[in-house]
Scaffold this active site. Structure first.
Site, short mmCIF file in Angstrom:
data_model
loop_
_atom_site.label_atom_id
_atom_site.label_comp_id
_atom_site.label_asym_id
_atom_site.label_seq_id
_atom_site.Cartn_x
_atom_site.Cartn_y
_atom_site.Cartn_z
N CYS A 338 0.74 -1.34 -0.08
CA CYS A 338 0.01 0.29 -0.04
C CYS A 338 0.76 1.44 -0.03
CB CYS A 338 -0.93 -0.04 1.08
SG CYS A 338 -1.25 -1.55 2.02
N ARG A 367 6.94 -11.17 5.51
CA ARG A 367 6.67 -11.04 6.87
C ARG A 367 7.49 -11.82 7.53
NH1 ARG A 367 0.23 -9.60 6.03
NH2 ARG A 367 0.75 -8.26 4.47
N GLN A 385 0.90 -11.02 -3.16
CA GLN A 385 -0.70 -10.72 -3.18
C GLN A 385 -1.21 -10.48 -4.25
OE1 GLN A 385 -0.22 -7.76 -0.13
NE2 GLN A 385 -1.35 -8.77 1.43
N ASP A 387 -2.87 -7.87 -5.14
CA ASP A 387 -3.40 -6.85 -4.30
C ASP A 387 -3.94 -5.70 -5.10
OD1 ASP A 387 -3.59 -5.33 -2.02
OD2 ASP A 387 -1.34 -5.04 -2.03
N HIS A 389 -5.58 -1.47 -4.95
CA HIS A 389 -6.01 -0.37 -4.22
C HIS A 389 -7.07 0.46 -4.88
CE1 HIS A 389 -2.55 -1.60 -1.84
NE2 HIS A 389 -3.51 -1.79 -0.98
N LYS A 473 -14.45 -3.70 7.29
CA LYS A 473 -13.94 -4.59 6.23
C LYS A 473 -15.19 -5.80 5.74
CE LYS A 473 -11.30 -7.43 9.28
NZ LYS A 473 -10.09 -8.59 9.30
N HIS A 519 -8.40 -1.48 0.38
CA HIS A 519 -7.40 -2.35 -0.10
C HIS A 519 -8.14 -3.61 -0.32
CE1 HIS A 519 -4.34 -0.47 2.79
NE2 HIS A 519 -5.66 0.17 3.40
ZN ZN Z 1 -3.21 -2.68 1.09
#
Ligand code: ZN
Ligand code: ZN
Length: 539
Positions: A338, A367, A385, A387, A389, A473, A519
């Protein structure tokens, strides 16, 4: 007299000191036979604890999480009693209920090491003790008494736990010959524990701290009926056949190398092909749906993560920053994509007319997980991910949510995941101070999510108080071929990062406004998703 409120809203008067078990008996003898614990004013407690003031109550049977939890936690005590009788002098850490069964962390007496051959000994001893229908009794003790008991017994683990407790809040529970420091709740006796299986052994650091002693963790599971245990063991057999770690190795899809590092998946040609075709499949859909594909590096300056707040969250317990020869320069492996995306947003000016902006990347993140926590492709130290946004105006939130839900459902349908549930996590309305963002924004976002889900005919469970501090979320759980639930996609509203990165757009009033950020992932990660695909299809 006290007033007891039942879950259906009925209120009745009882003598102070009435117990959950007495209330169950009064409703029906059948219920009294099945009930395992009781929630009194929001706290799960023993059926035999006197209720001394007005209370709302809920009785728990096996089908409730609370009921199972009480059953399994009581079984952990039973297992500890068996272990203590088999190997006197054993010291005990903690013995909680877990998702499936329970464990107890122990240090076996006289320096003994347990082996798999000991599992059946423990199991048989547990069966013998359970058949004695031992009552499980609670006793409140002072801190001094508690310390004196475990000092005499010579159990430094319990002493360490007691030292952290406030005097006046300490209780012991005894069942048969075993006395434990515990808050409860427990079953009234070991009588309901009819089917017992001691499953396995593992090493576990005391208090999860790698610098402290490694204890032996003994896992077990129990049921009120033998048939339930048989079904559970058959289910485990089936799950084993589908284990993605075994299939991944057999089909040469991926591997791990201690030389490369634990938890760092290496995709072999066939696995990489599956991964690439999933990425191509999703990319083509994303492009049709107005997403812009971006690419960002695997590291970022430490200050980026101080701005985003991730350093606070991941900094200490994560991979340490990488230093460069130039003084004062430090980089972190990115734990999230992000912040990089926020900076891409900031690279150009935005008008209200250009929004929403949907930015997507198959971004690899890192991580730190303790080595004991690593598991195949589902718990790894590096993962990619899928991912994206969405940056949008507050009035566009609902449409953006609907577009993401539609996308997730479309992908699930094509990949044949037909059973899924969705959970909406809202903030705790009694503790609004814990969350960032205005009341108006939260109320609107929560309403938008719930309504968007309803308009998309999504079945949702609403959980209050489960939202992240920065926004509500929605999470998707899919059910696989043998009924297991896997968490995949997430849609998360964020009011925090737009503030921290000072994201703006020019409104129709020619003033600067804050966009909302969403996200979202569909697969979760490529690693996790491939694992789920393998386990669902059994290869
Ligand atoms: Zn994010
Ligand atoms: Zn206990």
């Amino acid at each position: 007299m006290i007033k007891i409120t039942f879950p259906d809203g009925t209120v009745r008067d009882y003598k102070a000191g009435v117990t959950g078990l007495e209330l169950a008996r009064e409703i029906s003898p059948a219920l009294a036979r099945e009930v395992l614990s009781v929630t009194v004013n929001g706290e799960v407690t023993d059926l035999t604890r006197p209720i001394n003031s007005d209370a709302s109550i809920r009785l728990h049977k096996w089908d409730d999480e609370e009921g199972k939890h009480t059953f399994w936690h009581s079984s952990a005590h039973l297992m500890a009693e068996a272990i203590e009788q088999l190997w006197p002098g054993t010291k005990f850490g903690i013995g909680p209920a877990i998702e499936n069964g329970f464990y107890y962390d122990i240090e076996p007496g006289s320096g003994r090491e347990l082996t798999d051959d000991d599992l059946i000994l423990i199991e048989n001893k547990m069966k013998e003790l359970a058949s004695q229908n031992q009552p499980i009794e609670r006793k409140e003790v002072s801190k001094k008494e508690a310390i004196s008991y475990f000092t005499k017994k010579g159990d430094e683990y319990k002493l360490e736990l007691i030292n952290e407790l406030e005097d006046g809040t300490i209780s012991f529970y005894s069942s048969g010959t075993f006395v434990d420091l515990c808050r409860g709740p427990h079953l009234p006796s070991t009588e309901p524990i009819k089917a017992i299986k001691v499953m396995s052994l593992a090493g576990a650091y005391w208090r999860g701290d790698e610098k402290r002693k490694m204890l032996t963790r003994v896992y077990g599971i129990t049921f009120p009926k033998q048939k339930m245990l048989d079904e559970y063991l058959a289910f485990l057999e089936e799950a084993k056949k589908r284990d993605h770690r075994r299939i991944g190795k057999e089909l040469e899809l991926f591997t791990f190398s201690p030389k490369v590092g634990m938890g760092l998946p290496l995709w072999m040609p066939k696995g990489a092909e599956i991964r690439a075709s999933l990425i191509n499949f999703l990319t083509s859909i994303l492009k049709k749906r107005g997403y812009k594909i971006v690419a960002t590096p695997h590291i970022g300056n430490v200050n980026l993560y101080k701005t985003s707040g991730h350093y606070e969250k991941y900094g200490e317990s994560s991979f340490r920053p990488v230093s460069t020869p130039q003084e004062g320069e430090q980089f972190m492996l990115k734990p999230m994509n992000c912040p990089h995306h926020c900076e891409i947003y900031n690279a150009t000016p935005h008008s209200y007319k250009d929004l929403p902006l949907r930015m997507a990347e198959f971004g690899t993140v890192y991580r730190y997980e303790q080595s004991g926590e690593l598991h195949g492709l589902t718990r790894v130290r590096s993962f990619t991910q899928d991912d994206a946004h969405h940056f949008c105006r507050p009035d566009q939130l609902r449409e953006e949510f609907k577009s993401i839900i539609d996308l997730v459902l479309y992908v699930f349908r094509i990949l044949n995941f037909n059973e899924f549930t969705a959970q909406v996590s809202l903030r705790d309305p009694d503790h609004k101070e814990k969350y960032i963002g205005t009341d108006e924004n939260w109320e609107r976002a929560e309403r938008d999510i719930i309504e968007a889900a309803a308009e998309m005919n999504l079945n949702t469970v609403i959980e209050t108080g489960e939202a992240a501090f920065y926004g509500p979320k929605l999470d998707f759980m899919v059910k696989d071929a043998i009924g297991r639930k896997w968490q995949l996609g997430t849609i998360q509203v964020d009011y925090n990062l737009p503030e921290r990165f000072d994201l703006t757009y020019n409104g129709s009033d020619n003033q600067k406004h804050r966009p909302v950020m969403i996200h979202r992932t569909i697969f979760g990660s490529m690693e996790r998703f491939v694992a789920v695909l393998i386990e669902n299809s059994a290869g």
